[in-house]
Design a protein around this motif. Sequence first.
Motif, PDB file in Angstrom:
ATOM      1  N   LYS A  89       7.174  -6.082  -7.812  1.00 22.34           N
ATOM      2  CA  LYS A  89       6.965  -4.648  -8.029  1.00 22.34           C
ATOM      3  C   LYS A  89       7.003  -3.852  -6.728  1.00 22.34           C
ATOM      4  CE  LYS A  89       6.118  -5.131 -12.488  1.00 22.34           C
ATOM      5  NZ  LYS A  89       6.950  -4.531 -13.531  1.00 22.34           N
ATOM      6  N   GLY A  90       7.748  -4.334  -5.751  1.00 25.88           N
ATOM      7  CA  GLY A  90       7.907  -3.561  -4.532  1.00 25.88           C
ATOM      8  C   GLY A  90       6.810  -3.749  -3.516  1.00 25.88           C
ATOM      9  N   SER A  95       4.909   7.592  -0.147  1.00 26.96           N
ATOM     10  CA  SER A  95       4.989   7.820  -1.589  1.00 26.96           C
ATOM     11  C   SER A  95       3.849   7.123  -2.323  1.00 26.96           C
ATOM     12  CB  SER A  95       6.325   7.288  -2.115  1.00 26.96           C
ATOM     13  OG  SER A  95       6.331   5.866  -2.051  1.00 26.96           O
ATOM     14  N   SER A  96       3.856   7.245  -3.643  1.00 26.13           N
ATOM     15  CA  SER A  96       2.849   6.579  -4.466  1.00 26.13           C
ATOM     16  C   SER A  96       3.121   5.088  -4.597  1.00 26.13           C
ATOM     17  CB  SER A  96       2.805   7.209  -5.858  1.00 26.13           C
ATOM     18  OG  SER A  96       4.059   7.074  -6.502  1.00 26.13           O
ATOM     19  N   THR A  97       4.225   4.604  -4.012  1.00 24.98           N
ATOM     20  CA  THR A  97       4.517   3.170  -4.027  1.00 24.98           C
ATOM     21  C   THR A  97       4.483   2.549  -2.639  1.00 24.98           C
ATOM     22  OG1 THR A  97       6.905   3.615  -3.916  1.00 24.98           O
ATOM     23  CG2 THR A  97       5.931   3.333  -6.100  1.00 24.98           C
ATOM     24  N   ASN A 139      -2.038   3.902  -3.632  1.00 28.59           N
ATOM     25  CA  ASN A 139      -2.691   4.711  -4.660  1.00 28.59           C
ATOM     26  C   ASN A 139      -3.715   5.675  -4.072  1.00 28.59           C
ATOM     27  OD1 ASN A 139      -4.583   2.789  -3.949  1.00 28.59           O
ATOM     28  ND2 ASN A 139      -4.610   1.770  -5.928  1.00 28.59           N
ATOM     29  N   PRO A 197      11.289  -2.492  -5.921  1.00 27.45           N
ATOM     30  CA  PRO A 197      10.596  -2.681  -7.188  1.00 27.45           C
ATOM     31  C   PRO A 197      11.539  -3.081  -8.306  1.00 27.45           C
ATOM     32  CG  PRO A 197      10.830  -0.347  -6.680  1.00 27.45           C
ATOM     33  CD  PRO A 197      11.310  -1.106  -5.483  1.00 27.45           C
ATOM     34  N   THR A 234      13.983   5.732 -10.091  1.00 28.38           N
ATOM     35  CA  THR A 234      13.225   6.322  -9.002  1.00 28.38           C
ATOM     36  C   THR A 234      12.521   7.542  -9.586  1.00 28.38           C
ATOM     37  OG1 THR A 234      15.171   7.604  -8.375  1.00 28.38           O
ATOM     38  CG2 THR A 234      14.827   5.519  -7.250  1.00 28.38           C
ATOM     39  N   GLN A 265       8.629   9.065 -11.363  1.00 29.07           N
ATOM     40  CA  GLN A 265       7.219   8.825 -11.585  1.00 29.07           C
ATOM     41  C   GLN A 265       6.938   8.609 -13.066  1.00 29.07           C
ATOM     42  OE1 GLN A 265       5.434  12.272  -9.890  1.00 29.07           O
ATOM     43  NE2 GLN A 265       5.694  13.552 -11.690  1.00 29.07           N
ATOM     44  N   ASP A 286      -2.615   3.267 -14.812  1.00 34.16           N
ATOM     45  CA  ASP A 286      -1.818   4.179 -13.995  1.00 34.16           C
ATOM     46  C   ASP A 286      -2.401   5.592 -14.011  1.00 34.16           C
ATOM     47  OD1 ASP A 286      -0.014   2.414 -13.038  1.00 34.16           O
ATOM     48  OD2 ASP A 286       1.665   3.057 -14.275  1.00 34.16           O
ATOM     49  N   LYS A 292      -3.458   7.677 -10.844  1.00 33.22           N
ATOM     50  CA  LYS A 292      -2.623   8.805 -10.439  1.00 33.22           C
ATOM     51  C   LYS A 292      -3.266  10.155 -10.743  1.00 33.22           C
ATOM     52  CE  LYS A 292       0.599   5.780  -9.495  1.00 33.22           C
ATOM     53  NZ  LYS A 292       0.850   5.365  -8.105  1.00 33.22           N
TER      54      LYS A 292
END
Length: 505
Positions: free
Chosen positions: A58-59, A171-173, A198, A251, A261, A263, A338, A342
């Motif tokens: 998952k990256g 980013s969020s990742t 996160n 990911p 790519t 969200q 999530d 988020k």
Amino acid sequence: MWVKFTALSSILSHLLLSISLVEAFIRCYDTGNFTINSTYGKNRDLILASLPSNVSAKGGFFTANVGQNAYKVYALGMCRGDSSRDDCYKCVNSTIHDLIANCPNQKEALSWEGQPCHVHYADRLFYGTLEELGIPEAGYNTGDIKSNLTEFDTVWESLMDTVVRNASNGSSTLKYATGETDFTVFQKIYALMQCTPNLSHEDCDSCLRQSVSNYESCCHGKQGGYVTRPNCFFRWDLYPFYSTTTPSPSPSPDIKGINLTYQSFRCYNDSGSFTTSSTYGKNLDHILDSLPHKVSENGGFFEAIGGQDSNKAYALGMCRGDLIKDGCYSCVSSSVNDLRVKCPHWKEAVSLAVLRPCIVHYANRPFFGNLEVEPTDAAHNNESIKSDVLTNFEMAWEGLVVSMMRTASNGSSKFMYATEEAKFTESKTIYALMQCTPDLSQENCWICLKRATETHNDCCRAKQGGFVQKPNCYFLWDLHPFYALGPDTTAALSPAHTFTKGKYG
């Protein structure tokens, strides 16, 4: 030689020598114990066993939970931003073995395995929260800076500020950054910083700046060092210690055949905010905790209400029509997690069905069964339908869309779902899926899907795939199968695509 210590406030009484930074930092917390064969123990072992493959696939970052109520276990895994996928897997796997060996019955523990990866598990939800659990771990090189220290400090502080800003603006990742700068003609300073992605921009910035400040307080004038906290890591040295060429692991898609790519959620910023310990927050947690089980046990759709008056929380969960019971539970559970990460303080939020084959929507207002056509999220594949087959495509497209809208809207009060295929050349087929929340009337389902297709025509017409989601319905299509094609058939794995966010998102 490196000096390692765990108490920044009392350095002299806590000095430990280590020969390098590859030593693992493990912390077992005294927040409670469990027995090995207990339900909590089995859940911990189960979730940790799944972590290496999920983090690496998952990256380089993954969160999960398993169990119910007092037996629920939360876990997080993260690899350093320059890790390859294989190295990421090995690091997380090794870290888990060390954690189990060193913290065999503690309900919470974390580790930075020589800093290439991070694993944290607990009996409480900790994702996305800036934490100060105990004292940070830190260490420094015993060698001193030989040059003009005032000049060195000026260059060093400027580099640290730049790397903090670059990492926290991630980013969020991935919130990761490296930097280097010349101090003399022959000497460079190298720095690396990373936060769990996160965290918000502000919390990541705060975590890293506090780490830099801790280092300056304890280790000023040394030739390198590091500070590790539960949410972030900082290291610098006078030689390169990170990869500048190895990409971080990319990911894997959550829906087969689509690499997005994009969200996976929408936070309603105008809905108002709440604190976790508030009555509304507790009511929301209560209904979200039970939602995965309720949705999967009730045919893939469930609505719940908790609380009274202004503290009342409403939640809806719906799984895609081709999802089996276990897959439905897993999808709703992941989507709930999530949204908690988020949109931690917003009173209304929704997960998008494009990244996971389910929807979770909660709010502080009654929305069940009401037709809502805004807000809209949309995305499309970057590639266009080739001009020599565009006419054939559009003819097939128009007939397909109308047929699917009719099938989905004619569904029952428990199931409004349709898939369909249409060939437009000998070798090319359109695969499409539509679904409404089944609390809509047939008329309102038709209206919702019609608006969704109109949005698609405005933003994404003649692309090789796309999706539109409105609060009550969504529409997803591709030139490759991405849903179950029959009662005993799983979706074929199609080539990876990249979607671009549409102007309605």
